[in-house]
Design a protein around this motif. Sequence first.
Motif, PDB file in Angstrom:
ATOM      1  N   SER A  89       1.109  -1.125  -0.110  1.00 55.99           N
ATOM      2  CA  SER A  89      -0.142   0.054  -0.124  1.00 55.99           C
ATOM      3  C   SER A  89       0.794   1.355  -0.240  1.00 55.99           C
ATOM      4  CB  SER A  89      -1.101   0.117   0.727  1.00 55.99           C
ATOM      5  OG  SER A  89      -1.746   1.228   1.742  1.00 55.99           O
ATOM      6  N   GLN A  91      -0.299   4.004   0.618  1.00 54.65           N
ATOM      7  CA  GLN A  91      -0.409   5.070   1.648  1.00 54.65           C
ATOM      8  C   GLN A  91       0.239   5.016   2.907  1.00 54.65           C
ATOM      9  OE1 GLN A  91      -4.580   5.109   2.146  1.00 54.65           O
ATOM     10  NE2 GLN A  91      -4.933   2.773   3.175  1.00 54.65           N
ATOM     11  N   TYR A  92       0.200   3.936   2.839  1.00 53.32           N
ATOM     12  CA  TYR A  92       0.814   3.387   4.258  1.00 53.32           C
ATOM     13  C   TYR A  92       2.726   4.404   4.387  1.00 53.32           C
ATOM     14  CZ  TYR A  92      -3.450   1.278   5.862  1.00 53.32           C
ATOM     15  OH  TYR A  92      -4.500   0.670   6.169  1.00 53.32           O
ATOM     16  N   ARG A 187      -4.882   5.068  -4.728  1.00 52.43           N
ATOM     17  CA  ARG A 187      -5.700   6.218  -3.870  1.00 52.43           C
ATOM     18  C   ARG A 187      -5.666   6.434  -2.764  1.00 52.43           C
ATOM     19  NH1 ARG A 187     -10.963   4.106  -3.220  1.00 52.43           N
ATOM     20  NH2 ARG A 187     -12.197   5.984  -3.413  1.00 52.43           N
ATOM     21  N   LEU A 188      -5.503   7.435  -1.531  1.00 54.24           N
ATOM     22  CA  LEU A 188      -6.179   7.021  -0.728  1.00 54.24           C
ATOM     23  C   LEU A 188      -7.225   6.500   0.280  1.00 54.24           C
ATOM     24  CD1 LEU A 188      -4.039  10.929   0.788  1.00 54.24           C
ATOM     25  CD2 LEU A 188      -3.304   8.796   0.675  1.00 54.24           C
ATOM     26  N   VAL A 192      -7.476   7.832   6.003  1.00 56.23           N
ATOM     27  CA  VAL A 192      -6.443   8.211   6.062  1.00 56.23           C
ATOM     28  C   VAL A 192      -6.581   9.321   5.619  1.00 56.23           C
ATOM     29  CG1 VAL A 192      -4.242   7.777   5.350  1.00 56.23           C
ATOM     30  CG2 VAL A 192      -5.189   5.651   5.265  1.00 56.23           C
ATOM     31  N   ALA A 193      -6.925   9.715   4.055  1.00 56.59           N
ATOM     32  CA  ALA A 193      -7.252  10.936   3.982  1.00 56.59           C
ATOM     33  C   ALA A 193      -7.816  12.438   4.819  1.00 56.59           C
ATOM     34  CB  ALA A 193      -7.623  10.755   2.834  1.00 56.59           C
ATOM     35  N   PRO A 220       1.590  13.483   1.036  1.00 51.99           N
ATOM     36  CA  PRO A 220       0.483  12.592   0.656  1.00 51.99           C
ATOM     37  C   PRO A 220      -0.037  12.696  -0.196  1.00 51.99           C
ATOM     38  CG  PRO A 220       1.576  11.958   2.974  1.00 51.99           C
ATOM     39  CD  PRO A 220       2.121  13.137   3.003  1.00 51.99           C
ATOM     40  N   ALA A 224      -1.157  11.492  -4.230  1.00 52.62           N
ATOM     41  CA  ALA A 224      -2.117  11.000  -3.988  1.00 52.62           C
ATOM     42  C   ALA A 224      -2.987  11.909  -5.629  1.00 52.62           C
ATOM     43  CB  ALA A 224      -3.418  10.794  -3.204  1.00 52.62           C
ATOM     44  N   SER A 267     -10.411  10.030  -2.928  1.00 48.96           N
ATOM     45  CA  SER A 267     -10.567   9.321  -1.944  1.00 48.96           C
ATOM     46  C   SER A 267     -12.250   8.693  -1.488  1.00 48.96           C
ATOM     47  CB  SER A 267      -9.716   9.840  -0.421  1.00 48.96           C
ATOM     48  OG  SER A 267     -10.527  10.347   0.503  1.00 48.96           O
TER      49      SER A 267
END
Length: 284
Positions: A89, A91-92, A187-188, A192-193, A220, A224, A267
Amino acid sequence: MRALAAFAMAGRRQAIIAAVLCGIIPLINMISPALVALVLLRHGPREALMVAAFAVLPLIGWASVGDMTPLILLVGVGVMAEVLRRTASWQYALLAAILVAVGAEAVLMMRPAVMDLLLQQVEAFMAAGGGSAELPEVTPETLREGVLTLFGLMHMLMAVFLLILARWWQALMYNPGGFQKEFHEFRLQPSVAMLLVGLFLLASLGGTVLTGWILYFVIPLAVAGVALVHGLVGIKRLSRLFLVAFYLLLLSPLAVQLLSVAALLDSFYDFRRRIQPPADDGSI
């Protein structure tokens, strides 16, 4: 660049040679962390640590003479690569990049001599280029905080770039087209977003330890947003010139802000899923 990655992937000895030689050369030493990250993504942390044990030697040498960046990036990109390998991922991995920025700040604060040198350089630059009365008075504390933030932001951006480079190398050799697909679909998650937006707003209020980290929470979302634009360009089969114009627009802070807002909306709404590719007219 592909030849360098292919040589490093030929075996442990070759990976060590490539990482050490790159680490010795000024500016090119930034590539050494990407090579270690490539080994980690492909073979896991045990093999990467064996390569890193040698790759770190020239980077320690650079740190001893004041250039801490390659060493910071070796650790930071390694952590991000492990997060990406375990979670698959982005996003992480991008959240981990925030820790790289904070860690870079901590390292700079532990090296007061380097900090003082940077402050002197910034003050000299401001005096040479902005000695007019138009510039507001900057207090020493504000200047110090600004230098810390820029130092952290620079390392965060470089860490993200080097991880992208390592992932691209990996896809190029073992999964052609895989990185493009992965990035175009990134995409987030809404949670998280919203976490990033919440931290951004909290930092904007001032008076907390987060105050100097405002830009770290934007990156971030901005990445994205870049993935969103790439994905839409791919779906609509637009010219690469569109991307060239897009990256030129990113030089504007306002464009980065709008891109971050677009990523936040994406998101929740997943624009790429709602956009249809152009119809094939069947012409030859």
